[in-house]
Design an enzyme around this catalytic site. Structure first.
Site, PDB file in Angstrom:
ATOM      1  N   SER A   1       0.847  -1.205   0.000  1.00  0.00           N
ATOM      2  CA  SER A   1       0.000   0.000   0.000  1.00  0.00           C
ATOM      3  C   SER A   1       0.873   1.242   0.000  1.00  0.00           C
ATOM      4  O   SER A   1       2.080   1.152   0.149  1.00  0.00           O
ATOM      5  CB  SER A   1      -0.859   0.048   1.273  1.00  0.00           C
ATOM      6  OG  SER A   1      -1.645  -1.095   1.395  1.00  0.00           O
TER       7      SER A   1
ATOM      8  N   GLY B   1       1.932  -1.126   3.863  1.00  0.00           N
ATOM      9  CA  GLY B   1       1.235  -2.399   3.687  1.00  0.00           C
ATOM     10  C   GLY B   1       2.013  -3.448   4.452  1.00  0.00           C
ATOM     11  O   GLY B   1       3.238  -3.518   4.333  1.00  0.00           O
TER      12      GLY B   1
ATOM     13  N   GLY C   1       2.401  -6.606   4.168  1.00  0.00           N
ATOM     14  CA  GLY C   1       3.176  -7.551   3.364  1.00  0.00           C
ATOM     15  C   GLY C   1       4.448  -6.919   2.846  1.00  0.00           C
ATOM     16  O   GLY C   1       5.560  -7.443   3.027  1.00  0.00           O
TER      17      GLY C   1
ATOM     18  N   ASN D   1       5.946  -4.256   3.854  1.00  0.00           N
ATOM     19  CA  ASN D   1       6.842  -3.911   4.968  1.00  0.00           C
ATOM     20  C   ASN D   1       7.668  -5.119   5.398  1.00  0.00           C
ATOM     21  O   ASN D   1       8.874  -5.020   5.641  1.00  0.00           O
ATOM     22  CB  ASN D   1       6.032  -3.425   6.176  1.00  0.00           C
ATOM     23  CG  ASN D   1       5.398  -2.062   5.947  1.00  0.00           C
ATOM     24  OD1 ASN D   1       5.729  -1.368   4.997  1.00  0.00           O
ATOM     25  ND2 ASN D   1       4.467  -1.687   6.814  1.00  0.00           N
TER      26      ASN D   1
ATOM     27  N   ASP E   1       8.252   6.480  16.129  1.00  0.00           N
ATOM     28  CA  ASP E   1       7.067   6.007  15.407  1.00  0.00           C
ATOM     29  C   ASP E   1       7.061   4.475  15.458  1.00  0.00           C
ATOM     30  O   ASP E   1       7.998   3.844  14.959  1.00  0.00           O
ATOM     31  CB  ASP E   1       7.141   6.513  13.946  1.00  0.00           C
ATOM     32  CG  ASP E   1       5.946   6.085  13.105  1.00  0.00           C
ATOM     33  OD1 ASP E   1       5.009   5.482  13.661  1.00  0.00           O
ATOM     34  OD2 ASP E   1       5.971   6.358  11.890  1.00  0.00           O
TER      35      ASP E   1
ATOM     36  N   ASP F   1       5.940  -5.554  11.737  1.00  0.00           N
ATOM     37  CA  ASP F   1       6.355  -6.049  10.414  1.00  0.00           C
ATOM     38  C   ASP F   1       7.867  -6.279  10.383  1.00  0.00           C
ATOM     39  O   ASP F   1       8.344  -7.261   9.804  1.00  0.00           O
ATOM     40  CB  ASP F   1       5.969  -5.047   9.318  1.00  0.00           C
ATOM     41  CG  ASP F   1       4.472  -4.847   9.255  1.00  0.00           C
ATOM     42  OD1 ASP F   1       3.737  -5.798   9.575  1.00  0.00           O
ATOM     43  OD2 ASP F   1       4.037  -3.743   8.883  1.00  0.00           O
TER      44      ASP F   1
ATOM     45  N   SER G   1      13.498  -0.294  14.579  1.00  0.00           N
ATOM     46  CA  SER G   1      12.550   0.278  13.615  1.00  0.00           C
ATOM     47  C   SER G   1      11.664   1.376  14.210  1.00  0.00           C
ATOM     48  O   SER G   1      10.979   2.060  13.463  1.00  0.00           O
ATOM     49  CB  SER G   1      11.660  -0.825  13.036  1.00  0.00           C
ATOM     50  OG  SER G   1      10.669  -1.168  13.975  1.00  0.00           O
TER      51      SER G   1
ATOM     52  N   GLY H   1       7.919   6.538   9.844  1.00  0.00           N
ATOM     53  CA  GLY H   1       7.499   5.722   8.703  1.00  0.00           C
ATOM     54  C   GLY H   1       7.692   4.239   8.992  1.00  0.00           C
ATOM     55  O   GLY H   1       8.553   3.840   9.777  1.00  0.00           O
TER      56      GLY H   1
END
Ligand code: RIB
Length: 289
Positions: free
Chosen positions: A11, A39, A41, A43, A234, A240, A270, A275
């Site tokens: 996405s 998205g 997947g 990610n 974030d 993911d 992460s 983002g």
């Protein structure tokens, strides 16, 4: 080397940062806006590909500018896109994300991700071999998840099912996956409040992630693999990152405790930048941990 195959969503994330969440009927002024590939997947594919090679993505985008951006981003991150479909007259998936008070609220519009059907996916899986690992999430149709798990079980591929976002899962799908990786709230929705009982029931299969607290599973007893504290910018995509890194560690034949520790480290890194994919670590950053 065995391969990692992500069957999942891709996405564009549309992200608003705000100090105030509006009530119904209210308008507020936010702080900033940006767009970023996302998205669950995609990610997870990017997370895995930054830590390893031989990562493939099976998914779908619309024939639009967002779709082009999604595919280019996957390629730039060394994800093989040969099995990505472009669906005519359908929009690429989008995720509408509000960042507020160190957490996120997300509404996903699946768009082309709804066209990732068993008919499209199963023939593509014939390219892969025993012991390759498939990574699945739940932003694609449930019938596709069920069919892929069934295929993998029959053909001796391993499957990690990250049951996010939550929805009910067929019992035979749960029985056939190699690993199930809910976070604490997804786990409670799936299995109720008795965490220890379910961990023991799904010994070495159920891995429950607990944010900066790490992750738990059952070996000969409940084992908690401790997390790593970071200054949070974030948290979008931390789960993911964990799942992509877990697949990498398992493909490298780490034992489960080592694999979860590796995934915890990646997940903790992460959250330090904006983002979903923005702060996913590269291999050299993991070495310094
Ligand atoms: O897990 C984070 C992801 O969930 C975001 O990138 C967004 O696309 C949503 O699907």
């Amino acid at each position: 080397m065995n391969k990692i195959i992500v069957v999942g969503s891709s996405s564009i994330d549309l992200i608003v940062n705000t100090h105030k969440i509006p009530d119904a009927g209210e308008t507020v002024l936010g702080e900033s806006f940006f767009t970023s590939p996302g998205g669950k997947g995609a990610n997870q594919a990017v997370s895995a590909a930054r830590l390893s090679s031989q990562v493939y993505m099976i998914g779908a985008v619309g024939n639009d500018a967002y779709g082009t951006r999604v595919i280019n981003n996957l390629k730039e991150n060394n994800v093989n896109t040969d099995f990505m479909d472009v669906i005519e007259d359908v929009e690429t998936g989008t995720a509408h994300i509000t960042l507020f008070d160190n957490d996120n609220r997300i509404i996903v519009i699946p768009g082309a991700n709804n066209y990732i059907t068993p008919q499209k996916v199963l023939p593509k899986l014939d390219f892969f071999n025993e012991d390759d690992i498939i990574l699945l999430q739940q932003e694609i149709p449930a019938e596709t998840v069920d069919a892929v798990v069934n295929y993998a079980f029959t053909n001796n591929l391993k499957v990690i099912l990250n049951p996010a976002p939550y929805r009910t899962i067929a019992q035979q799908t749960i029985d056939k996956v190699t690993y199930l990786t809910p976070n604490e709230s997804e786990n409670e929705l799936l299995f109720g409040k008795d965490l220890e009982k379910m961990l023991e029931h799904y010994r070495k299969k159920l891995i429950v992630t607990r944010g900066d607290q790490g992750a738990v599973y059952f070996d000969t007893a409940v084992r908690n693999i401790a997390g790593h504290q970071q200054k949070v910018v974030d948290t979008t995509g931390a789960g993911d990152t964990f799942n992509g890194a877990l697949a990498v560690a398992l493909i490298e034949n780490k034992n489960l405790a080592e694999a979860i520790d590796f995934a915890n480290k990646a997940g903790s890194l992460s959250v330090t930048r904006l983002g979903a994919q923005g702060a996913m670590p590269y291999r050299k950053e993991m070495k310094s941990k």
